[in-house]
Structure formats: C-alpha cells, structure tokens
Design an enzyme around this catalytic site. Structure first.
Site, PDB file in Angstrom:
ATOM      1  N   GLY A 179      31.375  62.198  31.924  1.00  0.00           N
ATOM      2  CA  GLY A 179      31.474  61.020  32.401  1.00  0.00           C
ATOM      3  C   GLY A 179      31.794  61.124  34.042  1.00  0.00           C
ATOM      4  O   GLY A 179      31.995  60.136  34.631  1.00  0.00           O
ATOM      5  N   THR A 180      31.782  62.408  34.380  1.00  0.00           N
ATOM      6  CA  THR A 180      32.350  62.678  35.992  1.00  0.00           C
ATOM      7  C   THR A 180      31.235  61.961  36.662  1.00  0.00           C
ATOM      8  O   THR A 180      31.608  61.328  37.597  1.00  0.00           O
ATOM      9  CB  THR A 180      32.207  64.195  36.091  1.00  0.00           C
ATOM     10  N   GLY A 181      29.807  61.932  36.491  1.00  0.00           N
ATOM     11  CA  GLY A 181      28.888  61.568  37.435  1.00  0.00           C
ATOM     12  C   GLY A 181      29.119  59.864  37.338  1.00  0.00           C
ATOM     13  O   GLY A 181      29.044  59.301  38.683  1.00  0.00           O
ATOM     14  N   CYS A 182      29.085  59.310  36.330  1.00  0.00           N
ATOM     15  CA  CYS A 182      29.302  57.784  36.305  1.00  0.00           C
ATOM     16  C   CYS A 182      30.457  57.408  36.916  1.00  0.00           C
ATOM     17  O   CYS A 182      30.733  56.415  37.686  1.00  0.00           O
ATOM     18  CB  CYS A 182      29.321  57.218  34.759  1.00  0.00           C
ATOM     19  N   LYS A 223      25.654  66.472  44.098  1.00  0.00           N
ATOM     20  CA  LYS A 223      26.803  66.735  43.366  1.00  0.00           C
ATOM     21  C   LYS A 223      26.792  68.165  42.553  1.00  0.00           C
ATOM     22  O   LYS A 223      25.588  68.664  42.077  1.00  0.00           O
ATOM     23  CB  LYS A 223      27.050  65.876  42.167  1.00  0.00           C
ATOM     24  N   THR A 249      34.985  67.036  30.761  1.00  0.00           N
ATOM     25  CA  THR A 249      34.134  66.494  32.081  1.00  0.00           C
ATOM     26  C   THR A 249      33.179  65.507  31.760  1.00  0.00           C
ATOM     27  O   THR A 249      32.241  64.843  32.630  1.00  0.00           O
ATOM     28  CB  THR A 249      33.059  67.854  32.682  1.00  0.00           C
TER      29      THR A 249
END
Ligand SMILES: Nc1ncnc2c1ncn2[C@@H]1O[C@H](COP(=O)(O)OP(=O)(O)OP(=O)(O)O)[C@@H](O)[C@H]1O
Ligand SMILES: Cc1ncc(CO)c(N)n1
Length: 270
Positions: free
Chosen positions: A216-219, A181, A214
C-alpha cells in the site's frame, strides 16, 4: 444537534479498487485522507480479494456504476481534489477519463496502477494504452512506480539518471508533473523518487526503511498528495509532505498476515 464536519472541511475523492486486506486501494486512501483531516469520498472500480500474499480474484464494476458514484458525490457534496488508483479495464479507464475531461478537474492525481512493485501486471494491455493516452495527460500529477515508468516512457530504468530521463519523457507526453517512485529500485536508489514538472527536476530522498511491510505504499503516497492538494498546498510541497508521511507509515508497518503487511497509515500506538 451540531454537525461534526463544517462546510469548509477539505474533501477528496478516490476512484479506486477495494482491497480486502485493508492496506492498499480505497481503504488506504480513505484512511490517509482522514489522517490528513480531509473528508474522503469514493467511487469503487473493482473488488479485489487479496491479502498480504497476493491477489486471488478481481471483479470489476460496470463503468456506469463507477460514473454514477462520481456523479453522486459531485452533484451533492463536491470535492477539492481527486485521485485515481486501480481502474482495471479499458472501459473503466475510458469512462473515468471522459468524466475528468468533461469536468476539467484541475487537482487530479493519477496513480497509474498497472504493475505491482513485484512486477506483476494488474490491468490488461488495452487498459494500459487508454490510461497512457486518455487519462494520464489530464492529471496534474502522475505517480508511476519503476515498472509503470518503464512502460510509459519506453525506457529501461536501472539508475537515478534513468529515473530522471523517464520522468522527462513522461512529462513530454503528459505536459504535467511526474513523480517516478523508487520503491522497486535497488541500492542507493531504493526509496528515492524523482519529480519533474517541466521546470524543476528534484530528487526526493529519505533514508530507506528496512521493512518487508510495504503493502500500500503507492496508494498511501498518492492519497497523501491528493489530501495535501485538497488542503491548498502547491503540487511540489504536497508531494514533499506526502513523501515524509509515507516514510513514517513505513516505519509503522503492520506485521499482520504471512507476507508483506500493510504500511501503517494511522498511528495505532496507544
Ligand atoms: N523501503 C522503503 N523505504 C523508504 N521509502 C520507500 C520504501 N519503499 C517504498 N518507498 C517509497 O514509497 C513510495 C511508493 O513507492 P513504490 O515504488 O513502493 O510505489 P508502488 O509500487 O506504486 O507501491 P505499491 O506497493 O503500493 O504498489 C515512494 O515514495 C517510495 O520511494
Ligand atoms: C485495490 C488495489 N489497488 C492498488 C494496489 C497497488 O498497491 C493494490 N494492491 N490493490
């Protein structure tokens, strides 16, 4: 009395930490599952005290408590897909890896939460080694961010070519699909992700969203991938749809708190 959920509703399990500010971790996962019309179940690994400015305290659950939650769901309800998030310490990573190995979960998304986008280490060194060697090879899809991909591949990542090389190297180790990512990349690579499954190498790109909200984008991305897998999508289309969803969530970022607000997993306009 009629029941609301039919036995055919897709079900997903998240094995993740709790985020008190509600934007990342299992709170983000469960909200994302719901938006995808997937029933969410959860095994909590740790309780974080955090807000939009940072993490102030983390308390781990005993690994037996994590396994008991997984078993309680598995033995009664079952699930179609699983994701792992923040596993915190070596004992929890090892217990979850052993469970995944025994059960042979085929739709497992491993979000190797180790380093935040700001570069802060979130789990200890022993946990990193166990995650890399025991859990990651069991996941159908791994979703490292820039810093996690650097640790897992041993390569410095500055350019798109570096992201591709890291994805290939991690795949060589896991033998499964990898999505590197690019939320922490700069310039033209900001918000660009690289997919490699041993066969196809794809660059997934949306226009970068200019926002500081931003958290929490990965979760949110890995939960959306898991929900799409639970709904029966193939891995690459699950990832492409999830990328689209996280981009929309960034456009709906919440301006709450004094730091990086959470992305908006749901549409709160009404
Ligand atoms: N400003 C942005 N514009 C567009 N996409 C973005 C932006 N920031 C992050 N993304 C996308 O969000 C997803 C998550 O990537 P990111 O690298 O932020 O993960 P992460 O570091 O694990 O997230 P977290 O902040 O939750 O720890 C990726 O698809 C990434 O490309
Ligand atoms: C609980 C938890 N999991 C994952 C992350 C990474 O975004 C976070 N900040 N908090």
């Amino acid at each position: 009395m009629t029941s609301i959920a039919s036995p055919t509703i897709p079900i997903a399990l998240t094995i993740a930490g709790s985020d008190s500010c509600g934007g990342a971790g299992m709170q983000a996962d469960l909200r994302t599952f719901a938006v995808h019309r997937v029933h969410g179940t959860c095994a909590v690994t740790c309780i974080t005290a955090q807000n939009t400015l940072g993490v102030t305290r983390v308390d781990a659950l005993p690994p037996e408590a994590v396994v008991a939650q997984i078993d309680a769901v598995a033995d009664d309800i079952g699930f179609d897909a699983v994701k792992t998030g923040m596993l915190l310490d070596r004992a929890i990573v090892a217990a979850v890896a052993e469970k995944a190995r025994q059960a042979g979960w085929s739709k497992l998304v491993v979000d190797p939460v180790m380093v935040s986008r700001t570069g802060a280490q979130l789990i200890d060194d022993e946990a990193v080694a166990t995650l890399k060697n025991h859990l990651l090879p069991l996941g159908a899809i791994a979703t490292p961010n820039r810093y996690e991909a650097q640790i897992l591949s041993g390569l410095a990542i500055e350019t798109l070519d570096d992201m591709k090389a890291a994805a290939e190297k991690i795949h060589h180790h896991t033998r499964h699909a990898v999505l590197v990512k690019g939320g922490a990349m700069s310039g033209n690579c900001h918000g660009v992700d690289v997919w490699f499954d041993g066969d196809r190498l794809e660059v997934l790109q949306t226009t970068a969203v200019n926002t500081r909200h931003t958290h929490g984008t990965g979760c949110t991305l890995s939960a959306a991938i898991t929900a799409n897998l639970a709904r029966g999508n193939d891995p690459l289309s699950a990832v492409k749809a999830a990328k689209q969803y996280v981009t929309e969530a960034l456009h709906r970022g919440l301006n709450i708190g004094n730091g990086q607000g959470p992305v908006g997993q749901g549409d709160f306009r009404f």
